[in-house]
Design an enzyme around this catalytic site. Structure first.
Site, PDB file in Angstrom:
ATOM      1  N   HIS A   1       5.299  -1.683  12.759  1.00 21.21           N
ATOM      2  CA  HIS A   1       6.596  -1.314  12.186  1.00 21.21           C
ATOM      3  C   HIS A   1       7.319  -2.568  11.697  1.00 21.21           C
ATOM      4  O   HIS A   1       7.728  -3.414  12.488  1.00 21.21           O
ATOM      5  CB  HIS A   1       7.401  -0.606  13.290  1.00 21.21           C
ATOM      6  CG  HIS A   1       8.749  -0.131  12.892  1.00 21.21           C
ATOM      7  ND1 HIS A   1       9.897  -0.562  13.522  1.00 21.21           N
ATOM      8  CD2 HIS A   1       9.131   0.762  11.954  1.00 21.21           C
ATOM      9  CE1 HIS A   1      10.939   0.041  12.992  1.00 21.21           C
ATOM     10  NE2 HIS A   1      10.503   0.857  12.034  1.00 21.21           N
TER      11      HIS A   1
ATOM     12  N   HIS B   1      14.658  -3.802   5.634  1.00 18.78           N
ATOM     13  CA  HIS B   1      15.028  -2.491   6.158  1.00 18.78           C
ATOM     14  C   HIS B   1      16.467  -2.122   5.824  1.00 18.78           C
ATOM     15  O   HIS B   1      16.752  -1.035   5.322  1.00 18.78           O
ATOM     16  CB  HIS B   1      14.834  -2.432   7.666  1.00 18.78           C
ATOM     17  CG  HIS B   1      15.301  -1.150   8.272  1.00 18.78           C
ATOM     18  ND1 HIS B   1      16.585  -0.990   8.778  1.00 18.78           N
ATOM     19  CD2 HIS B   1      14.698   0.051   8.422  1.00 18.78           C
ATOM     20  CE1 HIS B   1      16.732   0.240   9.218  1.00 18.78           C
ATOM     21  NE2 HIS B   1      15.608   0.901   9.010  1.00 18.78           N
TER      22      HIS B   1
ATOM     23  N   GLU C   1       7.794   2.610   2.739  1.00 16.84           N
ATOM     24  CA  GLU C   1       8.975   3.468   2.746  1.00 16.84           C
ATOM     25  C   GLU C   1       9.873   3.108   1.574  1.00 16.84           C
ATOM     26  O   GLU C   1      10.292   1.959   1.423  1.00 16.84           O
ATOM     27  CB  GLU C   1       9.760   3.330   4.051  1.00 16.84           C
ATOM     28  CG  GLU C   1      11.019   4.191   4.044  1.00 16.84           C
ATOM     29  CD  GLU C   1      11.867   4.073   5.296  1.00 16.84           C
ATOM     30  OE1 GLU C   1      13.058   4.447   5.239  1.00 16.84           O
ATOM     31  OE2 GLU C   1      11.353   3.603   6.327  1.00 16.84           O
TER      32      GLU C   1
ATOM     33  N   LYS D   1      13.298   3.059   0.341  1.00 16.55           N
ATOM     34  CA  LYS D   1      14.549   3.068   1.109  1.00 16.55           C
ATOM     35  C   LYS D   1      15.699   3.560   0.241  1.00 16.55           C
ATOM     36  O   LYS D   1      16.451   2.783  -0.358  1.00 16.55           O
ATOM     37  CB  LYS D   1      14.813   1.660   1.616  1.00 16.55           C
ATOM     38  CG  LYS D   1      15.834   1.598   2.729  1.00 16.55           C
ATOM     39  CD  LYS D   1      15.277   2.147   4.026  1.00 16.55           C
ATOM     40  CE  LYS D   1      16.307   2.062   5.124  1.00 16.55           C
ATOM     41  NZ  LYS D   1      15.830   2.640   6.382  1.00 16.55           N
TER      42      LYS D   1
END
Length: 239
Positions: free
Chosen positions: A8, A49, A113, A115
């Site tokens: 992760h 992130h 991902e 975002k």
């Protein structure tokens, strides 16, 4: 079914999250990785992130408000809550192109991902798809997002892509929902696991030994963790 272990944001227990150092370490020791893509003011895809750089760098502000050159004035910082983290040798916020380059000539499976759950970046889907194609890594990538419209855009651009929906809350009739939206999996918060859909669910973020054992013993198709090495050791022991 063997549980696939996703690092992760790399391996935050050892290296700063979403750093080139962490991704390089995972490329040499891991099997799968998860990372987040956002766009700068000049539409360059970068890996971070948070929408803001405040938590993980020595700067402040939103990624969308900086050009790539401006972002490179700031450096990634060690997380004081993670005493085992090393100071990054490559402290700049990485671009998607740099990260993909690390995983060339490896068999690492990537979950990228998009975002867009808090800020939507126009064109991010095509930019990301193009970068993956240019790197020749299309067969090693799974896309995911919290944002259903983003998933629909990805599907419209390329119906062949494997896509997962990230969820924090329970979805009624998950199998029907998955088929309706042409998903391959759900990436779900560990607190909503039901134990009934092991082959389509990858829980996040699984960090304790107890959690890892439970998920791997149950036979979930995958899990996301900040310490992929510990999870892989536990999986080997359980074999």
């Amino acid at each position: 079914m063997e549980t696939t272990i996703f690092g992760h944001r790399g391996i935050p227990e050892k290296y700063v999250e979403n750093s080139l150092d962490g991704f390089q370490y995972l490329a040499e020791h891991g099997e799968a990785v998860e990372f987040d893509v956002q766009l700068t003011k000049d539409n360059q895809p970068v890996i971070m992130h948070d929408e803001k750089i405040d938590r993980t760098t020595n700067g402040q502000g939103y990624i969308k408000d900086f050009t790539l050159n401006e972002l490179q004035m700031f450096e990634l910082q060690v997380d004081s809550k993670r005493p085992g983290q090393s100071k990054p040798k490559h402290p700049l916020i990485p671009t998607l192109f740099e990260v993909l380059d690390i995983f060339k000539d490896t068999d690492i499976f990537m979950n990228i991902e998009i975002k867009t759950d808090n800020i939507y970046y126009p064109g991010i889907e095509q930019i990301t798809l193009d970068a993956v194609a240019a790197a020749g890594l299309e067969d090693q990538v799974l896309f995911s997002s919290f944002d259903l419209p983003t998933i629909e855009k990805l599907k419209a651009l390329d119906p062949t892509k494997s896509i997962a929906l990230i969820i924090r809350d329970v979805i009624e009739n998950p199998i029907e929902f998955m088929k309706a939206h042409e998903l391959v999996a759900f990436h779900l918060k560990k607190t909503i696991l039901d134990g009934q859909h092991l082959d389509i669910e990858r829980p996040w973020t699984i960090n304790t030994t107890e959690e890892m054992r439970k998920i791997i013993e149950a036979g979930y198709v995958g899990l996301f963790t900040d310490d992929f090495e510990k999870a892989m050791l536990i999986r080997d022991e359980l074999k």
